[in-house]
Design an enzyme around this catalytic site. Sequence first.
Site, PDB file in Angstrom:
ATOM      1  N   SER A 146       5.150   6.858  45.670  1.00 33.45           N
ATOM      2  CA  SER A 146       5.753   7.930  44.872  1.00 33.45           C
ATOM      3  C   SER A 146       6.964   7.347  44.146  1.00 33.45           C
ATOM      4  O   SER A 146       7.521   6.318  44.586  1.00 33.45           O
ATOM      5  CB  SER A 146       6.224   9.060  45.797  1.00 33.45           C
ATOM      6  OG  SER A 146       7.078   9.953  45.109  1.00 33.45           O
ATOM      7  N   TYR A 205      10.265  13.042  53.413  1.00 30.24           N
ATOM      8  CA  TYR A 205       9.269  12.534  52.447  1.00 30.24           C
ATOM      9  C   TYR A 205       9.765  11.242  51.793  1.00 30.24           C
ATOM     10  O   TYR A 205       9.031  10.247  51.719  1.00 30.24           O
ATOM     11  CB  TYR A 205       9.007  13.610  51.392  1.00 30.24           C
ATOM     12  CG  TYR A 205       7.930  13.259  50.377  1.00 30.24           C
ATOM     13  CD1 TYR A 205       6.578  13.470  50.665  1.00 30.24           C
ATOM     14  CD2 TYR A 205       8.261  12.737  49.134  1.00 30.24           C
ATOM     15  CE1 TYR A 205       5.596  13.161  49.742  1.00 30.24           C
ATOM     16  CE2 TYR A 205       7.282  12.424  48.199  1.00 30.24           C
ATOM     17  CZ  TYR A 205       5.945  12.652  48.504  1.00 30.24           C
ATOM     18  OH  TYR A 205       4.974  12.346  47.580  1.00 30.24           O
TER      19      TYR A 205
HETATM   20  P1  NAD Z   1      -2.696  17.237  47.729  1.00 34.75           P
HETATM   21  O1  NAD Z   1      -2.017  18.132  48.681  1.00 34.75           O
HETATM   22  O2  NAD Z   1      -3.571  17.820  46.680  1.00 34.75           O
HETATM   23  O3  NAD Z   1      -3.556  16.155  48.524  1.00 34.75           O
HETATM   24  C1  NAD Z   1      -3.145  15.565  49.723  1.00 34.75           C
HETATM   25  C2  NAD Z   1      -4.380  15.283  50.540  1.00 34.75           C
HETATM   26  O4  NAD Z   1      -4.002  14.650  51.776  1.00 34.75           O
HETATM   27  C3  NAD Z   1      -5.146  16.571  50.914  1.00 34.75           C
HETATM   28  O5  NAD Z   1      -6.523  16.338  50.758  1.00 34.75           O
HETATM   29  C4  NAD Z   1      -4.787  16.747  52.386  1.00 34.75           C
HETATM   30  O6  NAD Z   1      -5.762  17.466  53.107  1.00 34.75           O
HETATM   31  C5  NAD Z   1      -4.729  15.291  52.817  1.00 34.75           C
HETATM   32  N1  NAD Z   1      -4.119  15.114  54.119  1.00 34.75           N
HETATM   33  C6  NAD Z   1      -2.953  15.649  54.585  1.00 34.75           C
HETATM   34  N2  NAD Z   1      -2.782  15.298  55.867  1.00 34.75           N
HETATM   35  C7  NAD Z   1      -3.825  14.511  56.222  1.00 34.75           C
HETATM   36  C8  NAD Z   1      -4.218  13.849  57.404  1.00 34.75           C
HETATM   37  N3  NAD Z   1      -3.465  13.928  58.515  1.00 34.75           N
HETATM   38  N4  NAD Z   1      -5.361  13.133  57.395  1.00 34.75           N
HETATM   39  C9  NAD Z   1      -6.135  13.061  56.298  1.00 34.75           C
HETATM   40  N5  NAD Z   1      -5.820  13.686  55.144  1.00 34.75           N
HETATM   41  C10 NAD Z   1      -4.684  14.396  55.114  1.00 34.75           C
HETATM   42  O7  NAD Z   1      -1.538  16.367  47.061  1.00 34.75           O
HETATM   43  P2  NAD Z   1      -1.600  15.158  46.011  1.00 34.75           P
HETATM   44  O8  NAD Z   1      -0.539  15.424  45.024  1.00 34.75           O
HETATM   45  O9  NAD Z   1      -2.971  14.916  45.551  1.00 34.75           O
HETATM   46  O10 NAD Z   1      -1.077  13.973  46.943  1.00 34.75           O
HETATM   47  C11 NAD Z   1      -1.799  12.760  47.136  1.00 34.75           C
HETATM   48  C12 NAD Z   1      -0.817  11.632  47.388  1.00 34.75           C
HETATM   49  O11 NAD Z   1      -0.040  11.406  46.200  1.00 34.75           O
HETATM   50  C13 NAD Z   1       0.192  11.885  48.498  1.00 34.75           C
HETATM   51  O12 NAD Z   1       0.396  10.689  49.235  1.00 34.75           O
HETATM   52  C14 NAD Z   1       1.465  12.249  47.760  1.00 34.75           C
HETATM   53  O13 NAD Z   1       2.617  11.955  48.488  1.00 34.75           O
HETATM   54  C15 NAD Z   1       1.315  11.367  46.537  1.00 34.75           C
HETATM   55  N6  NAD Z   1       2.136  11.795  45.382  1.00 34.75           N
HETATM   56  C16 NAD Z   1       1.862  12.951  44.723  1.00 34.75           C
HETATM   57  C17 NAD Z   1       2.647  13.308  43.626  1.00 34.75           C
HETATM   58  C18 NAD Z   1       2.422  14.560  42.825  1.00 34.75           C
HETATM   59  O14 NAD Z   1       3.237  14.838  41.940  1.00 34.75           O
HETATM   60  N7  NAD Z   1       1.353  15.307  43.040  1.00 34.75           N
HETATM   61  C19 NAD Z   1       3.708  12.483  43.234  1.00 34.75           C
HETATM   62  C20 NAD Z   1       3.957  11.315  43.943  1.00 34.75           C
HETATM   63  C21 NAD Z   1       3.146  10.987  45.025  1.00 34.75           C
END
Ligand code: NAD
Length: 282
Positions: free
Chosen positions: A167, A180
């Site tokens: 991130s 986080y």
């Molecule tokens: P999201 O909530 O749509 O997806 C997260 C996924 O992780 C979901 O499918 C959830 O069920 C899964 N998950 C959570 N706990 C879990 C576990 N114990 N075992 C297996 N799966 C698990 O969110 P996203 O935005 O798609 O996030 C994906 C990644 O991207 C994350 O690591 C997040 O930190 C990172 N990220 C997202 C953003 C953003 O702006 N959306 C920015 C920076 C980083």
Amino acid sequence: MSDAPLPKVVMPSCPNRQLLKGQKALVTGANSGIGRAVAVYLAKEGADVVVNFVADEAAAAEVVTEIQATGRGGLAIQADVSDEAQVQTMFQQMIDAFGTIDILVNNAGLQRDAPFDEMTLAQWQQVIDVNLTGQFLCAREAVREFKRRGVVPEVSCAAGKIISMSSVHEVIPWAGHVNYAASKGGVMLMTKSLAQEVAPFRIRVNSICPGAIRTPINTDAWGTPEAYAELMRLIPYNRIGEPVDIARATAWMASDDADYVQGVSFFVDGGMTLYPGFAEGG
Ligand code: NAD
């Protein structure tokens, strides 16, 4: 590692090639958001893909259907990435079904936000367990298989590729989200240290650092016109990121086009890390 010299690198030469033809990928948390887009995009680029999910099996099944529509193999496997035994079973199931793994996308992640003095140990621990320990557990299984199998030159220049979904908050401090930011800071140095350790085995390890991407994790940041306008103050490129922006970068990072890229944090953030507050002179 055996003493035999590593095979000569065979660079793909067809201009219309699929970036990941014939490779086997595992994407954690692939039933939602970024992971979902990554899983489908890797399949479009020629990979068979395991769709890991912890909850919402129906959504995972939809992703598998989308993968299969590209002509590639898809398989949903339930596992909590923070549970060692479940992770090991998931890798065994993948190897039984697909034979091996070439690409791990360590994507699963969550937020449990609170002001610092109100943050419970459970909130702290869950974020560290999933976002950091989960990446460790999956990366360790992947490295074991990459080392066991070694380079297969017809498949890839590398013995394996790990992409850590980090991130912008691996470098931008984030008040109210200390757990986080700490987890992503940990991901940064885990990724770079692991990259240093396994490079001699021709295993590549890199991070993708998304900025604000339109997914369920951060609906509060873009869900209303007011929130969206406020968010744009942080994004010089003046639009929110879409999951496919991250999927494209991930496919490239996993491909042999990125064969000399090792241990980097690749920011895909519309300029969020460019200190936008200084855009007009500071
Ligand atoms: P999201 O909530 O749509 O997806 C997260 C996924 O992780 C979901 O499918 C959830 O069920 C899964 N998950 C959570 N706990 C879990 C576990 N114990 N075992 C297996 N799966 C698990 O969110 P996203 O935005 O798609 O996030 C994906 C990644 O991207 C994350 O690591 C997040 O930190 C990172 N990220 C997202 C953003 C953003 O702006 N959306 C920015 C920076 C980083």
